[in-house]
Write an enzyme that holds these catalytic residues in place. Sequence first.
Site, short mmCIF file in Angstrom:
data_model
loop_
_atom_site.label_atom_id
_atom_site.label_comp_id
_atom_site.label_asym_id
_atom_site.label_seq_id
_atom_site.Cartn_x
_atom_site.Cartn_y
_atom_site.Cartn_z
CE1 TYR A 1 45.23 43.14 73.92
CE2 TYR A 1 43.57 43.49 75.62
CZ TYR A 1 44.15 42.71 74.65
OH TYR A 1 43.63 41.46 74.39
CG HIS A 2 48.01 50.22 79.35
ND1 HIS A 2 46.78 49.74 79.72
CD2 HIS A 2 48.76 50.21 80.47
CE1 HIS A 2 46.78 49.46 81.00
NE2 HIS A 2 47.97 49.75 81.49
CB ALA A 3 53.81 50.55 77.59
#
Length: 134
Positions: free
Chosen positions: A48-50
Amino acid sequence: MEIKKYRFNIHGDARGKLIAIEENSDIPFTIQRVYYMYDTVNGVRRGYHAHKHLQQILICVHGHCQILMDNGHEKVTVLLDKPDEGLYIANNIWREMFDFSDDAVLMVLASEKYDEADYIRNYEEFIAFVAENT
Ligand code: T46
């Protein structure tokens, strides 16, 4: 979205198998960090991230899991189930890891040391970052 997978040479003999990965030749960057996740609880979804700069190669060295990649325009899901296969994830890609088998070991080769400031953990911020940087 282009899915970039690397296939590594398997050095097999009567004793079993061995894979060696060299930076800047088998993969496209210098390795600054290696980490791996295992004993992942059933049903868990991680990520759930970049990342603003980080490039990575994900290798499921045992078992299997799925990786969702989202470039802000398109989403793809990739199954990782081979120890000789590495999935390249460039910067500016939202990722989620899920469907881990009980025996899954997901190893990650990373182009940078750990830096929390490189993470974008909010999806709206990610979409805005992609719009500004592509
Ligand atoms: C990514 C995906 C594929 C560290 O202290 N050093 C590290 O190098 C890493 C990766 C994590 N941590 C700490 C930070 C957290 O307290 O370990 C804990 C779990 O990390 P996180 O919640 O970021 O784990 P994931 O599975 O959501 O994401 C990880 C990587 O952080 C990320 O870069 O692309 O795997």
